[in-house]
Design a protein around this motif. Structure first.
Motif, short mmCIF file in Angstrom:
data_model
loop_
_atom_site.label_atom_id
_atom_site.label_comp_id
_atom_site.label_asym_id
_atom_site.label_seq_id
_atom_site.Cartn_x
_atom_site.Cartn_y
_atom_site.Cartn_z
N PRO A 1 0.80 -1.23 0.00
CA PRO A 1 0.00 0.00 0.00
C PRO A 1 0.83 1.28 0.00
CG PRO A 1 -0.90 -1.59 1.55
CD PRO A 1 0.42 -2.13 1.10
N SER A 2 2.08 1.20 0.46
CA SER A 2 2.93 2.40 0.53
C SER A 2 3.79 2.59 -0.72
CB SER A 2 3.84 2.33 1.76
OG SER A 2 3.09 2.26 2.95
N SER A 3 3.77 1.65 -1.64
CA SER A 3 4.67 1.69 -2.79
C SER A 3 4.35 2.86 -3.71
CB SER A 3 4.57 0.38 -3.59
OG SER A 3 5.23 0.52 -4.83
N PRO A 4 5.28 3.81 -3.89
CA PRO A 4 5.02 4.91 -4.84
C PRO A 4 4.95 4.43 -6.28
CG PRO A 4 7.28 5.00 -4.01
CD PRO A 4 6.58 3.95 -3.21
N VAL A 5 5.68 3.37 -6.59
CA VAL A 5 5.63 2.83 -7.96
C VAL A 5 4.25 2.27 -8.24
CG1 VAL A 5 6.56 1.07 -9.51
CG2 VAL A 5 8.10 2.34 -7.99
N PHE A 6 3.73 1.47 -7.30
CA PHE A 6 2.39 0.93 -7.52
C PHE A 6 1.37 2.06 -7.65
CE2 PHE A 6 -1.80 -0.35 -6.09
CZ PHE A 6 -2.04 -1.42 -6.93
N ARG A 7 1.45 3.03 -6.77
CA ARG A 7 0.48 4.13 -6.82
C ARG A 7 0.55 4.87 -8.15
NH1 ARG A 7 -0.73 6.93 -1.01
NH2 ARG A 7 -0.72 5.06 0.27
N ASP A 8 1.74 5.15 -8.62
CA ASP A 8 1.86 5.86 -9.90
C ASP A 8 1.19 5.07 -11.03
OD1 ASP A 8 3.22 7.92 -8.72
OD2 ASP A 8 5.21 7.27 -9.37
N SER B 1 7.32 0.46 3.47
CA SER B 1 6.31 0.61 4.51
C SER B 1 6.94 1.11 5.81
CB SER B 1 5.60 -0.72 4.75
OG SER B 1 4.88 -1.12 3.61
N ALA B 2 8.15 0.64 6.11
CA ALA B 2 8.83 1.07 7.34
C ALA B 2 9.06 2.59 7.32
CB ALA B 2 10.15 0.34 7.48
N GLU B 3 9.51 3.11 6.19
CA GLU B 3 9.73 4.55 6.11
C GLU B 3 8.41 5.31 6.18
OE1 GLU B 3 11.21 8.01 6.37
OE2 GLU B 3 12.53 6.24 6.36
N ALA B 4 7.37 4.79 5.55
CA ALA B 4 6.06 5.43 5.63
C ALA B 4 5.52 5.39 7.07
CB ALA B 4 5.08 4.73 4.68
N PHE B 5 5.77 4.30 7.78
CA PHE B 5 5.36 4.18 9.18
C PHE B 5 6.07 5.24 10.03
CE2 PHE B 5 5.70 1.38 13.21
CZ PHE B 5 4.50 1.85 13.70
N ARG B 6 7.36 5.42 9.80
CA ARG B 6 8.10 6.44 10.55
C ARG B 6 7.56 7.83 10.27
NH1 ARG B 6 12.45 2.54 9.82
NH2 ARG B 6 12.87 3.26 7.68
N SER B 7 7.21 8.11 9.03
CA SER B 7 6.63 9.42 8.70
C SER B 7 5.29 9.62 9.39
CB SER B 7 6.46 9.55 7.17
OG SER B 7 7.71 9.51 6.51
N TRP B 8 4.50 8.56 9.42
CA TRP B 8 3.20 8.62 10.10
C TRP B 8 3.40 8.89 11.59
CZ3 TRP B 8 0.77 5.81 13.96
CH2 TRP B 8 -0.63 5.88 14.04
N LEU B 9 4.37 8.23 12.19
CA LEU B 9 4.65 8.42 13.62
C LEU B 9 5.13 9.84 13.90
CD1 LEU B 9 6.42 5.02 14.36
CD2 LEU B 9 4.14 5.72 15.15
N ARG B 10 5.96 10.40 13.02
CA ARG B 10 6.40 11.79 13.20
C ARG B 10 5.21 12.73 13.23
NH1 ARG B 10 10.03 10.37 8.99
NH2 ARG B 10 12.13 9.89 9.73
#
Length: 685
Positions: A118-125, A165-174
């Motif tokens: 769900p966090s993949s920018p490639v998939f989203r694009d 996803s780990a990086e997206a999780f960290r951004s969400w936590l920030r």
């Protein structure tokens, strides 16, 4: 009269259709049969990505054009999928980094569905590009009634543990905590030397050698729900820029899917839509169906909603895939309608000949039209025609059941007092007791306004925030009636224990204090002084201001209170500290409801008979659904839309039968049939 902004009169009948599995001659046969069956709405392009974009950037819409044209020519509206639910092989081959990773760190590969992070920018694009092409082509098509974003978002891929996803999780936590010190306090990282000095040190809660940090796990669930919601918003923004048609996706309000917090999703939907399948792994699948329908109505704020998927017969994914008996499809469908659905659809139209779902039932089975299943479809369609005037009315309730995905996630953590205690078991038990009494409950968020309710039921609400706790206490102080069951109020929204004794947030309003839990073994049973029994749970409980209604007669806590009642302000609050047997819980709930001034529609409590009322614009419709074998009688005067006959004072519903009575509120003889605003389903002229 319109239904759910779909521009379809009455109670609409729909289905999921996968024309890419069939040849054009079958398409024409199918559309003709859909007209015969009175199908109003067809979902297409749900899994169409590899058909409309067979290679990167190469779009082919001819087949979909023809199918949509056939449907439109026959007066059938479309529920148009964006096609993004599962990526085609070319995408995962070109970009294997979009594949999801499980908690154990292993990649999940193509071959099934939803093989994307769900966090993949490639998939989203890539997905958003597909949505643009689909919306540009069909955004103003006259057959378009509804946009269907992806499909069952989060069914398989909600929790992804990859580095993206780990990086997206960290951004969400920030964004959530602002400072790393605030996160450390919220997660209690002083325990087991888990203190973080930098955001980069934080990982998703991947598989570990011991029990993991429970607050971290709950936050990862919250993040994952928000991440998929953000993806949904991305598709929706594209669609709304190109089309005026309403937009939704299909929720999965059901007993075995818990990954998304739909309270946060619901405001983003133009239409609340749910997929529901009878789950025969449960002790009472029909009772769970009723609960899911009430929760879906709660997500819709009481407004009519849409059943996007159900099964005509058996599914293919349970250990034992049971078919439906004659009449069961109609009873199941009318249970949804009675509880607020104004559109009912099936997965799928024609049973697949190949693939993982080839043994999943369909409106048109493998054996064709000379079948019981097909005749059941025609029977259902005719019934929906006859009850079409019900559309637009609402279910009114004076009882609320509080439900929380946060509590579901947190109460079933890895290290808890009893692995046998399940959140949904308590929720289902209390809802089933209300249903058997003929009480239709609204299932609402703990943050909801409770002022309109005479009784509020709080089953196993393990996690509750301070504001919600105050709101519940104020509700009782203002004269409300409250029923709370065990393992409630234990932690705050950070999963931190509310110190001072259980049940934490509810100690004062309930007038009790538990020093410790005393769970029971699975086979153990305790007797109560009132004659009932309890299982799973007891507590070392004492009253502070409450009155003891029942005590434990044996077990680990003999003589201690088991059921209590407390006067708090102008209201009354009850506490049940064990898993009561079904009859005792039902009887207790009935007494509390009557004292609260709640109407019990059931003449005799029964799990076989559902009685629900929908009202609106001066009209009242009484649904009586008999799931049992014996006939039932019910006092009512009006007109039975199902049987097309007047009812003078006493309605008889045979075993397995259904009735929808337009009630004559002045009790003067029966009504007369209302002329339908829509044409009969088989007439597409």
């Amino acid at each position: 009269m319109s239904t759910l902004r779909l521009s379809i009169p009455g109670i609409s009948l729909g289905c999921d259709y996968n024309p890419e599995q069939w040849t054009p001659d079958v398409w024409r046969e199918d559309v003709a049969l859909m007209s015969e069956a009175g199908v109003d709405l067809v979902a297409v392009n749900i899994f169409g990505w590899s058909s409309v974009e067979p290679a990167a950037g190469q779009y082919e819409f001819d087949d979909l054009d023809e199918v949509i044209g056939l449907l439109h020519a026959n007066g059938i509206k479309i529920n148009l999928g964006t096609g993004t639910s599962s990526p085609p092989p070319w995408l995962t081959t070109l970009h294997p980094e979009v594949l999801p990773v499980a908690a154990d760190g292993t990649t999940r590969f193509p071959g099934g569905r939803q093989a994307w992070c769900p966090s993949s920018p490639v998939f989203r694009d890539r997905a958003y590009d597909l949505v643009r092409h689909v919306a540009d082509r069909y955004g103003d098509h006259p057959a378009l009634a509804l946009w269907h974003v992806s499909n069952e978002l989060g069914c398989h891929n909600a929790l992804c543990y990859c580095e993206t996803s780990a990086e997206a999780f960290r951004s969400w936590l920030r964004r959530r905590y602002g400072k790393i010190e605030t996160l450390n306090e919220a997660w209690g990282t002083a325990f087991w030397s888990q203190r973080y000095g930098d955001w980069a040190e934080i990982q998703p809660p991947r598989a570990a050698l011991s029990a993991r940090n429970p607050a971290q796990i709950v936050d990862f669930h919250r993040f994952s729900s928000d991440e998929l919601l953000d993806y949904y918003r991305g598709e929706t923004e594209i669609l709304r820029a190109r089309s005026a048609a309403p937009v939704t996706t299909n929720f999965m309000v059901t007993a075995h899917i818990r990954n998304l917090d739909y309270w946060s999703w619901a405001p983003e939907m133009d239409v609340i839509a749910n997929d529901h399948y009878l789950d025969h792994r449960l002790g009472d699948p029909v009772a769970e169906l009723a609960f899911a329908a009430d929760l879906t109505r709660g997500l819709s704020g009481g407004a009519p909603w849409m059943l996007m998927e159900q099964a005509a017969g058996a599914v293919n994914w349970q250990p034992h895939n049971l078919t439906k008996a004659p009449g069961e499809m109609l009873r199941n469908t009318l249970t949804h309608v009675s509880r607020g659905a104004d559109s009912v659809c099936f997965f799928q139209w024609r049973a697949s000949a190949q693939g993982a779902e080839k043994f999943h039932s369909a409106m048109l089975p493998h054996a064709g039209t000379d079948t019981v299943a097909w005749r059941e479809v025609l029977r259902l369609s005719a019934t929906l025609d006859r009850i079409g005037e019900v559309a637009g009315t609402r279910v009114e309730s004076r009882v609320a059941v509080l439900f929380s995905w946060d509590s579901w996630w947190s109460s079933e953590g890895e290290a808890r007092p009893s692995q046998e205690v399940k959140y949904l078991d308590q929720v289902h038990a209390t809802h089933r007791a209300l249903r058997e009494l003929g009480i239709t409950a609204d299932v609402v968020s703990p943050d909801a306004d409770l002022s309109a309710y005479r009784l509020v039921v709080v089953p196993g609400l393990y996690m509750v925030g301070d504001l919600a706790a105050v709101r519940i206490a104020d509700y009782v102080a203002d004269g409300g009636h409250l029923l709370v069951t065990f393992f409630s109020g234990i932690v705050d929204e950070r999963d931190r224990i509310r110190l001072g004794g259980y049940p934490g947030a509810f100690r004062d309003v309930l007038g009790v204090l538990a020093e410790e839990f005393a769970p029971l073994k699975p086979e153990q049973e305790v007797a109560l002084t009132t004659g009932g029994t309890g299982t799973l749970w007891t507590e070392r409980l004492r009253t502070t201001s409450a009155e003891t209604i029942a005590s434990y007669a044996d077990g680990p806590m003999p003589g201690t209170p088991a059921i209590t009642r407390n006067t708090f302000g102008a209201g009354t609050a009850w506490y049940v500290s064990t898993a009561l047997d079904a009859v005792s819980l039902r009887d207790l709930t009935g007494d509390i409801a009557k004292n609260a001034g709640v109407e019990l529609l059931a003449l005799q409590p029964s799990g076989d008979v559902e009685i629900v009322r929908r009202t609106g614009d001066g009209r009242s419709y009484l649904f009586v659904i008999n799931h049992g074998a014996a006939p039932v009688e019910y006092p009512v005067t009006g007109f039975d839309l199902v049987a097309d006959q007047d009812i003078h004072g006493l309605l008889r519903v045979e075993g397995g039968g259904t009735a929808v009575v337009r009630e004559n509120t002045n009790a003067e003889g029966g009504g007369t049939a209302v002329v339908q605003e829509n044409t009969k389903r088989g007439d597409r002229s």
